[in-house]
Design a protein around this motif. Structure first.
Motif, PDB file in Angstrom:
ATOM      1  N   ILE A 155     109.304  28.082  96.022  1.00  0.00           N
ATOM      2  CA  ILE A 155     109.471  27.911  97.523  1.00  0.00           C
ATOM      3  C   ILE A 155     110.888  28.766  97.583  1.00  0.00           C
ATOM      4  O   ILE A 155     112.031  28.323  97.370  1.00  0.00           O
ATOM      5  N   ARG A 156     110.799  29.719  98.304  1.00  0.00           N
ATOM      6  CA  ARG A 156     111.876  30.465  98.862  1.00  0.00           C
ATOM      7  C   ARG A 156     112.770  29.979 100.050  1.00  0.00           C
ATOM      8  O   ARG A 156     112.457  29.000 100.605  1.00  0.00           O
ATOM      9  N   ALA A 157     113.926  30.269 100.277  1.00  0.00           N
ATOM     10  CA  ALA A 157     114.879  29.432 101.339  1.00  0.00           C
ATOM     11  C   ALA A 157     114.298  29.791 102.707  1.00  0.00           C
ATOM     12  O   ALA A 157     114.336  29.036 103.521  1.00  0.00           O
ATOM     13  N   SER A 158     113.293  30.807 102.996  1.00  0.00           N
ATOM     14  CA  SER A 158     112.830  30.988 104.037  1.00  0.00           C
ATOM     15  C   SER A 158     111.403  30.230 104.362  1.00  0.00           C
ATOM     16  O   SER A 158     110.867  30.089 105.417  1.00  0.00           O
ATOM     17  N   GLY A 159     111.004  29.431 103.170  1.00  0.00           N
ATOM     18  CA  GLY A 159     110.028  28.647 103.212  1.00  0.00           C
ATOM     19  C   GLY A 159     108.505  29.375 102.829  1.00  0.00           C
ATOM     20  O   GLY A 159     107.569  28.809 102.708  1.00  0.00           O
ATOM     21  N   GLU A 160     108.951  30.566 102.482  1.00  0.00           N
ATOM     22  CA  GLU A 160     107.742  31.475 101.792  1.00  0.00           C
ATOM     23  C   GLU A 160     107.602  30.831 100.243  1.00  0.00           C
ATOM     24  O   GLU A 160     108.293  30.428  99.931  1.00  0.00           O
ATOM     25  N   VAL A 161     106.050  30.688 100.222  1.00  0.00           N
ATOM     26  CA  VAL A 161     105.506  30.299  98.787  1.00  0.00           C
ATOM     27  C   VAL A 161     105.191  31.500  98.136  1.00  0.00           C
ATOM     28  O   VAL A 161     104.314  32.411  98.585  1.00  0.00           O
ATOM     29  N   VAL A 188     107.438  22.854  90.549  1.00  0.00           N
ATOM     30  CA  VAL A 188     107.878  23.682  91.810  1.00  0.00           C
ATOM     31  C   VAL A 188     109.232  24.082  91.647  1.00  0.00           C
ATOM     32  O   VAL A 188     110.312  22.940  91.424  1.00  0.00           O
ATOM     33  N   ASP A 189     109.689  25.519  91.921  1.00  0.00           N
ATOM     34  CA  ASP A 189     110.903  25.631  91.993  1.00  0.00           C
ATOM     35  C   ASP A 189     111.435  26.086  93.299  1.00  0.00           C
ATOM     36  O   ASP A 189     110.800  26.598  94.096  1.00  0.00           O
ATOM     37  N   TYR A 190     112.639  25.867  93.504  1.00  0.00           N
ATOM     38  CA  TYR A 190     113.319  26.143  94.816  1.00  0.00           C
ATOM     39  C   TYR A 190     114.303  27.120  94.625  1.00  0.00           C
ATOM     40  O   TYR A 190     115.156  27.035  94.065  1.00  0.00           O
ATOM     41  N   ASP A 201     116.403  18.373 104.288  1.00  0.00           N
ATOM     42  CA  ASP A 201     115.207  17.204 104.632  1.00  0.00           C
ATOM     43  C   ASP A 201     113.747  17.870 104.442  1.00  0.00           C
ATOM     44  O   ASP A 201     113.125  17.177 104.033  1.00  0.00           O
ATOM     45  N   LEU A 202     113.559  19.324 104.596  1.00  0.00           N
ATOM     46  CA  LEU A 202     112.409  19.753 104.265  1.00  0.00           C
ATOM     47  C   LEU A 202     112.143  19.545 102.418  1.00  0.00           C
ATOM     48  O   LEU A 202     111.206  19.485 101.969  1.00  0.00           O
ATOM     49  N   ALA A 203     113.366  20.032 101.869  1.00  0.00           N
ATOM     50  CA  ALA A 203     113.402  19.847 100.368  1.00  0.00           C
ATOM     51  C   ALA A 203     113.005  18.429  99.979  1.00  0.00           C
ATOM     52  O   ALA A 203     112.201  18.558  99.071  1.00  0.00           O
ATOM     53  N   LEU A 204     113.499  17.679 100.498  1.00  0.00           N
ATOM     54  CA  LEU A 204     113.549  16.398 100.111  1.00  0.00           C
ATOM     55  C   LEU A 204     111.955  15.797 100.568  1.00  0.00           C
ATOM     56  O   LEU A 204     111.494  15.337  99.597  1.00  0.00           O
ATOM     57  N   SER A 205     111.301  16.149 101.509  1.00  0.00           N
ATOM     58  CA  SER A 205     109.919  15.997 101.916  1.00  0.00           C
ATOM     59  C   SER A 205     108.995  16.428 100.712  1.00  0.00           C
ATOM     60  O   SER A 205     108.114  15.897 100.338  1.00  0.00           O
ATOM     61  N   LEU A 206     109.479  17.692 100.351  1.00  0.00           N
ATOM     62  CA  LEU A 206     108.485  18.444  99.573  1.00  0.00           C
ATOM     63  C   LEU A 206     108.514  17.986  98.108  1.00  0.00           C
ATOM     64  O   LEU A 206     107.575  17.883  97.246  1.00  0.00           O
ATOM     65  N   ILE A 207     109.851  17.592  97.722  1.00  0.00           N
ATOM     66  CA  ILE A 207     109.920  16.818  96.438  1.00  0.00           C
ATOM     67  C   ILE A 207     108.972  15.401  96.439  1.00  0.00           C
ATOM     68  O   ILE A 207     108.497  15.090  95.505  1.00  0.00           O
ATOM     69  N   LYS A 208     109.195  14.629  97.386  1.00  0.00           N
ATOM     70  CA  LYS A 208     108.408  13.517  97.415  1.00  0.00           C
ATOM     71  C   LYS A 208     107.042  13.682  97.512  1.00  0.00           C
ATOM     72  O   LYS A 208     106.165  12.855  96.928  1.00  0.00           O
ATOM     73  N   LEU A 260     102.061  21.852 100.090  1.00  0.00           N
ATOM     74  CA  LEU A 260     102.065  22.518  98.902  1.00  0.00           C
ATOM     75  C   LEU A 260     100.549  22.011  98.311  1.00  0.00           C
ATOM     76  O   LEU A 260      99.878  22.847  97.628  1.00  0.00           O
ATOM     77  N   LYS A 261      99.865  20.947  98.483  1.00  0.00           N
ATOM     78  CA  LYS A 261      98.605  20.844  97.870  1.00  0.00           C
ATOM     79  C   LYS A 261      97.646  21.727  98.592  1.00  0.00           C
ATOM     80  O   LYS A 261      96.849  22.242  98.011  1.00  0.00           O
ATOM     81  N   GLU A 262      97.693  22.008  99.930  1.00  0.00           N
ATOM     82  CA  GLU A 262      96.840  22.850 100.593  1.00  0.00           C
ATOM     83  C   GLU A 262      97.078  24.259  99.847  1.00  0.00           C
ATOM     84  O   GLU A 262      95.939  24.930  99.705  1.00  0.00           O
ATOM     85  N   ILE A 263      98.182  24.537  99.928  1.00  0.00           N
ATOM     86  CA  ILE A 263      98.505  25.867  99.142  1.00  0.00           C
ATOM     87  C   ILE A 263      97.956  26.050  97.901  1.00  0.00           C
ATOM     88  O   ILE A 263      97.364  27.283  97.412  1.00  0.00           O
TER      89      ILE A 263
END
Length: 346
Positions: A278-284, A66-68, A96-103, A309-312
């Protein structure tokens, strides 16, 4: 051959490239072998899965990488990039969103992450923290794409201690004059100082990682400096990426070199089987290419955190894209066809 005028240094050899045929890697020793020596069997297993996905024979249950895009801010205005046309910023990815996505990724079996996107990741103050959390959670490969202008010795030390495994710096020149054309707003002397400073810090810490890649996108104004670029750095860095220029919408055809490094680009695209961006706007997005900016919306992938991310990854939009990319190119989405065509435009 990546330089039709002069040979590359004799100790460099070709060690791979991308599946679209628009870039080649040169090194003294295969960089993946260097990483495997340092990171062990988990890295080897990860790359085996990556290669299977590259052949379109395997779809992992979760993206391998996953790229950020952390922050829509860049200190340069390079003509090969949409920023030169005034691409509007879209904010900053919440830490915090980035941390949750990494986890989430670590729990689902993700093995790698990268930082870059369309902007400069070193503008984010949270970069080292995110890398450290990812490596501590079990991700084996952590990568950074940067222009190197903000890579001070202190930032280098932070990134090395955080567990960064690969750093890729875009250079595109061998002289200050050409660098000013390739990277407007940048300082070539500062870049050289920062690269040498990074190498000195890595050595002082007794570390072999992150390995260092320098990149050179061949254009009309720098094609004569490729050999000098390789000669300058070949004894110091682990590997090189030599890249074809691809004209983005609004970009200039005058940037195409007279002697293209790879005259027949075109091939398969496996990115939607390997990664998400994952773009800074949250767009995937389903790939890391600048041409894919509208693809996420076209496929209905949505944004985080509204969707996981799993759903996407399991969405019908991505499943349909993967099916289409296995077929004839005239059945590919228009955006994907344009992505390949940009390297061939006159």
């Amino acid at each position: 051959m990546v330089d039709q005028k002069k040979p590359k240094p004799s100790h460099l050899r070709e060690v791979g490239g991308d599946l679209l045929g628009v870039s080649r890697f040169l090194a003294r020793k295969d960089p993946l072998s260097l990483l495997a020596e340092e990171l062990g069997e988990k890295f080897v297993s990860y790359r085996q899965q990556w290669d299977l996905a590259s052949s379109l024979d395997y779809l992992p249950p979760f993206p391998l990488q996953v790229d950020y895009e952390l922050k829509t801010q860049c200190n340069l205005r390079c003509p090969i990039c949409p920023h030169s046309q005034g691409l509007p910023p879209s904010g900053e990815l919440d830490k915090d969103l980035a941390l949750s996505l990494i986890k989430e990724g670590a729990q689902e079996g993700q093995l790698a992450l990268g930082f870059g996107g369309l902007w400069e990741p070193l503008t984010s103050p949270h970069l080292a923290e995110l890398i450290e959390v990812a490596r501590s959670a079990g991700l084996i490969d952590a990568m950074l794409n940067t222009n190197g202008q903000l890579l001070t010795k202190e930032r280098s030390k932070e990134l090395i201690k955080a567990g960064l495994t690969r750093i890729m710096i875009s250079v595109d020149a061998a002289t200050p004059e050409t660098y000013r054309k390739a990277r407007p707003g940048g300082d070539y002397a500062l870049l050289v100082e920062n690269i040498l400073g990074f190498l000195a810090v890595r050595q002082s810490l007794g570390q072999k990682l992150p390995i260092l890649r320098l990149s050179f996108c061949v254009t009309r104004y720098n094609e004569g400096e490729l050999s000098a670029f390789l000669a300058k750095w070949s004894e110091l860095v682990e590997f090189f990426s030599i890249q074809s220029y691809g004209r983005f919408p609004g970009g200039s055809s005058s940037l195409f070199p007279k002697n293209r490094p790879f005259p027949k680009p075109g091939g398969i695209c496996s990115q939607p089987r390997q990664r998400l961006l994952i773009r800074a706007s949250g767009e995937v997005l389903p790939c890391c290419d600048l041409s894919g900016l509208g693809l996420g919306a076209e496929l209905g992938l949505g944004r985080v955190p509204a969707k996981s991310l799993k759903e996407i990854w399991a969405s019908e939009g991505l499943r349909d894209l993967r099916r289409r990319l296995m077929g004839p190119k005239d059945n590919w989405p228009n955006i994907c066809q344009e992505c390949q065509a940009k390297y061939q435009a006159a």
